[in-house]
Design an enzyme around this catalytic site. Structure first.
Site, PDB file in Angstrom:
ATOM      1  N   ASP A  80       0.832  -1.203   0.000  1.00  0.00           N
ATOM      2  CA  ASP A  80       0.000   0.000   0.000  1.00  0.00           C
ATOM      3  C   ASP A  80       0.865   1.250   0.000  1.00  0.00           C
ATOM      4  O   ASP A  80       2.012   1.243   0.452  1.00  0.00           O
ATOM      5  CB  ASP A  80      -0.970   0.016   1.185  1.00  0.00           C
ATOM      6  CG  ASP A  80      -0.263  -0.013   2.537  1.00  0.00           C
ATOM      7  OD1 ASP A  80       0.727  -0.754   2.673  1.00  0.00           O
ATOM      8  OD2 ASP A  80      -0.712   0.707   3.458  1.00  0.00           O
ATOM      9  N   GLU A 145       0.015  -0.921   5.918  1.00  0.00           N
ATOM     10  CA  GLU A 145       1.084  -0.354   6.727  1.00  0.00           C
ATOM     11  C   GLU A 145       0.945   1.154   6.827  1.00  0.00           C
ATOM     12  O   GLU A 145       1.201   1.747   7.873  1.00  0.00           O
ATOM     13  CB  GLU A 145       2.446  -0.707   6.130  1.00  0.00           C
ATOM     14  CG  GLU A 145       3.624  -0.479   7.084  1.00  0.00           C
ATOM     15  CD  GLU A 145       4.190   0.933   7.039  1.00  0.00           C
ATOM     16  OE1 GLU A 145       4.977   1.290   7.929  1.00  0.00           O
ATOM     17  OE2 GLU A 145       3.845   1.696   6.113  1.00  0.00           O
TER      18      GLU A 145
END
Length: 391
Positions: A80, A145
């Protein structure tokens, strides 16, 4: 175009803004399958916010038994990325990998899709040369994250702990370098403890302060004392614990009203010389000393972790020096990472990646000259650990 850059560009082209993965994990699993990796998804979270998590592992295949227990090394990271910000401010589309002036531009180019690509290609090259190496190799990747980090790596680590999975070494591909890949490795991180303090007063007209109680005035001496406190001295690996106020909310928006409460957000980045309990008790003592009417909510985002010089640090230092000639600096500075979760189940965790100067910025990029050395460093770490396993 090198295989590392080709895979990095394929990942950058996927608009995987937290918590979306946009097919990155499937692409990585496809590259790992021919190498003998067995992949599983440990996804977590509700509906549109469901987080994608990949655990993929290859067991060592040995011709003859070895005397030592086979160690497992994990490559960990996130697919991400943070939002792009205003598209008009980018010189090129953030999800169209673009070469310009010796750099590769795109969201995630530095944080941390190039690291993931380098992981994969390093493992491919290592296994092509050492197919019977006495190492188990695994990948732990998440799409959560940059977001709340509640359904990503922490969920996978809990699952691995429950099943008794043993991890020995972990490299997190976070961008840790300052100027050149390899010049800095994070061998630990500080803990993060946040608090939200609400101090209650009595709302009233600002012209009649004797009929009210101003919580901002009451808080000010306590806040000054907390700001001036020395929490610890740090140690050889960690700087002193830091307290910072991030937000103060008070008032109704009108200039003639004494507010009924003030809310303060603050954070500790703390070393191993302090514990969450010790920091909490010292804050509470100050608030009680100043006789405040308050409510305090705590959030522990992560404990500090440290990997002292040992097998993994030595292997990384040697790999960096062999590839770049640099004597790497070990550091525990910076923000938190998913290393804080992995360190709970893995005794040796380091973070090693490209320069971080452009991360989270408009026109994020990585120097083309950093891509192959990064991959080579990862491969050399594997070679060094494999060699140590048979000594």
């Amino acid at each position: 175009m090198s295989p590392t850059r080709r895979l990095a560009e394929a990942l950058i082209a996927r608009a995987s803004v937290t918590p979306q993965d946009a097919g990155c994990l499937d692409l990585i699993a496809e590259h790992l399958a021919p190498l003998g990796f067995v992949s599983e998804r440990i996804d977590s979270g509700p509906g549109d916010f469901r987080v994608q998590n990949l655990w993929s592992k290859r067991l060592a295949t040995l011709d003859t038994p070895v005397q030592k227990a086979i160690k497992t090394i994990v490559f960990a990271g996130h697919t991400d990325v943070v939002p792009t910000g205003p598209l008009a401010e980018w010189a090129s589309d953030p999800f169209t990998p673009t070469e310009r002036d010796g750099k590769l531009y795109g969201r995630g180019s530095s944080d941390m899709k190039t690291s993931i690509a380098a992981f994969v290609v390093a493992v491919q090259e290592f296994l092509a040369t050492y197919p019977k190496a006495p190492l188990n190799i695994a990948f732990l990747l998440t799409s959560d994250e940059e977001g709340p980090a509640t359904d990503g790596t922490v969920v996978v680590c809990k699952a691995l702990k429950t099943r008794g999975e043993r991890l020995d070494y972990c490299i997190v591909g976070e961008p840790t370098a300052v100027e050149r890949t390899g010049d800095m490795v994070k061998n630990g991180r500080r803990g993060s403890l946040s608090g939200q303090l609400t101090v209650r007063g009595i709302q009233g007209h600002i012209a009649y302060p004797h009929l009210a109680r101003n919580p901002i005035h009451q808080l000010a001496p306590a806040l000054a004392e907390l700001t001036a406190m020395e929490w610890d001295h740090g140690n050889d690996f960690f700087p002193p614990t830091s307290w910072q106020t991030s937000n103060i909310h008070g008032g109704t928006g009108a200039s003639n009203i004494i507010p009924g409460q003030v809310v303060v957000d603050f954070n500790f980045r703390f070393s191993t010389e302090s514990s969450p309990a010790s920091l909490q008790s010292r804050v509470e003592a100050v608030l009680q000393k100043h006789q405040l009417d308050y409510e305090l909510k705590w959030t522990l985002s992560g404990l500090p972790f440290l990997t002292p010089p040992g097998d993994l640090v030595t292997a990384a230092q040697a790999a960096i020096h062999a590839e770049t000639g640099l004597q790497t600096e070990l550091s525990t500075t910076g923000g938190t990472s998913d290393g804080r979760f992995i360190a709970q189940i893995c005794p040796q965790v380091i973070e090693l990646g490209p320069p971080n100067a452009s991360i989270h910025k408009i026109d994020e990029h990585i120097a083309l000259a950093d891509i192959e050395p990064l991959k080579n460093i990862y491969r050399r770490v594997l070679e060094n650990l494999a060699a140590a396993a048979v000594r």
